[in-house]
Write a protein that holds these residues in place. Structure first.
Motif, PDB file in Angstrom:
ATOM      1  N   ALA A   1       3.156   3.483 -46.081  1.00  0.00           N
ATOM      2  CA  ALA A   1       2.366   3.765 -44.878  1.00  0.00           C
ATOM      3  C   ALA A   1       3.066   4.789 -43.995  1.00  0.00           C
TER       4      ALA A   1
ATOM      5  N   SER B   1       1.605  -1.389 -38.817  1.00  0.00           N
ATOM      6  CA  SER B   1       0.191  -1.686 -39.056  1.00  0.00           C
ATOM      7  C   SER B   1      -0.016  -2.966 -39.866  1.00  0.00           C
ATOM      8  N   LYS B   2       0.760  -3.152 -40.923  1.00  0.00           N
ATOM      9  CA  LYS B   2       0.592  -4.346 -41.750  1.00  0.00           C
ATOM     10  C   LYS B   2       0.981  -5.595 -40.973  1.00  0.00           C
ATOM     11  N   TRP B   3       2.107  -5.545 -40.278  1.00  0.00           N
ATOM     12  CA  TRP B   3       2.554  -6.690 -39.482  1.00  0.00           C
ATOM     13  C   TRP B   3       1.508  -7.057 -38.430  1.00  0.00           C
TER      14      TRP B   3
ATOM     15  N   SER C   1       7.197  -0.710 -44.266  1.00  0.00           N
ATOM     16  CA  SER C   1       6.114  -0.308 -45.157  1.00  0.00           C
ATOM     17  C   SER C   1       6.297   1.185 -45.439  1.00  0.00           C
TER      18      SER C   1
ATOM     19  N   ALA D   1      -1.641  -6.475 -38.368  1.00  0.00           N
ATOM     20  CA  ALA D   1      -2.861  -7.022 -38.975  1.00  0.00           C
ATOM     21  C   ALA D   1      -2.682  -8.483 -39.358  1.00  0.00           C
ATOM     22  N   GLU D   2      -1.463  -8.844 -39.758  1.00  0.00           N
ATOM     23  CA  GLU D   2      -1.197 -10.207 -40.208  1.00  0.00           C
ATOM     24  C   GLU D   2      -0.735 -11.134 -39.092  1.00  0.00           C
TER      25      GLU D   2
END
Length: 299
Positions: A294, A25-27, A291, A29-30
């Motif tokens: 998460a 999710s973080k990857w 993460s 989003a970025e």
């Protein structure tokens, strides 16, 4: 888009997609132009699923009953896989298809968290994708400090996960005893790993009583479980740990769980092992630090 997935049969109820998508999710989003995805590659036949991997995926996780077959496909073999004879990760590299075993690392991370809460997050934070190696090194010292003599571990069941658990326990510093429904398989397994000095349990109940760590990897309940009492889970001043691999259909009844509680022992759900094998596998597949928060939120 970089595609990853899981092969095995059956896998429709697997939690792996949930864990990895949380990690992605973080990857995602970025990096809107370089998304990561994770699919279930369901199939009864390994060769058909393997062809799908080779045609469209960067890397895959492998679950039962295909871990030994995945190992045989590898052109680049990691050390743990060589000892275990099974793989639960295949990833494409410039040198060819490489195999890894995050079941092995997942056991070490899970047990380390029980002795030293927060150690996994700290090691990944400080050492990046090599965090699991640092946890492994720390775990050897933790056991040396915790026990006056070499602690004992019992591994029940020697399928792909059980074999990984046996090697992981031995690598941490436990004296390992194994039990398998087919004695010949257990004999062949320990004969192939003479450096660890593993033994085969002749009396399973007695092995439960004598061991400080028990890793139960059978997919079904063994009859001996119903005969266990609090005395069998006492550990002579130490906290006995019981890790069960099967998180969907646990074999430990309420009666046995009560005995574990009465003895002051610690039962560890297979969901913890699932989480930490995913944590260990994430950087192998993606090259990125997982993460952990998460992923843990989805367990």
């Amino acid at each position: 888009m970089k595609k990853f997935g899981l092969i095995g049969h059956p896998i429709e109820h697997s939690m792996s997609p949930t864990l990895f998508k949380a990690g992605f999710s973080k990857w995602n989003a970025e990096h809107p132009d370089e998304q990561l995805s994770y699919d279930l590659i369901e199939g009864q036949y390994f060769e058909e699923s393997y062809i799908r991997f080779m045609k469209g995926y960067e890397g895959i996780n492998i679950t039962a009953p295909f871990k030994e077959k995945a190992y045989e496909k590898a052109e680049v073999v990691s050390g743990p896989c060589m000892l275990i004879g099974a793989a639960n990760i295949l990833v494409k590299t410039e040198e060819g298809v490489a195999c890894h075993n995050s079941d092995f690392s997942g056991v070490i991370l899970t047990i380390a968290e029980m002795f030293a809460p927060g150690i996994v997050h700290k090691c990944y934070q400080e050492f990046g994708a090599r965090g699991h190696i640092k946890v492994h090194q720390a775990m050897k010292q933790i056991l040396a400090n915790e026990f006056d003599s070499k602690p004992k571990a019992l591994i029940v069941g020697l399928g792909g996960a059980g074999s990984a658990a046996a090697v992981a326990a031995a690598e941490m510093g436990y004296q390992v005893t194994v039990w398998n429904r087919t004695v010949e398989k257990a004999e062949k397994f320990i004969k192939g790993l003479p450096e660890f000095g593993m033994t085969i349990a002749s009396d399973l109940k007695e092995a439960f009583r004598e061991s400080q760590l028990i890793i139960y990897c059978l997919p079904v309940k063994h009859d001996v479980l119903d005969s266990l009492t609090a005395d069998d889970f006492a550990a002579g001043g130490y906290t006995k740990m019981i890790l069960e691999a099967n998180y969907r259909n646990p074999s430990f009844s309420d009666q046995v769980m009560n005995a574990i509680d009465q003895a002051g022992a610690l039962y560890i759900s297979g969901k913890k092992w699932l989480l930490y094998q995913a944590v260990a596998g994430y950087p192998i597949l993606t090259g990125e630090v997982p993460s952990i928060g998460a992923m843990a939120d989805r367990i």
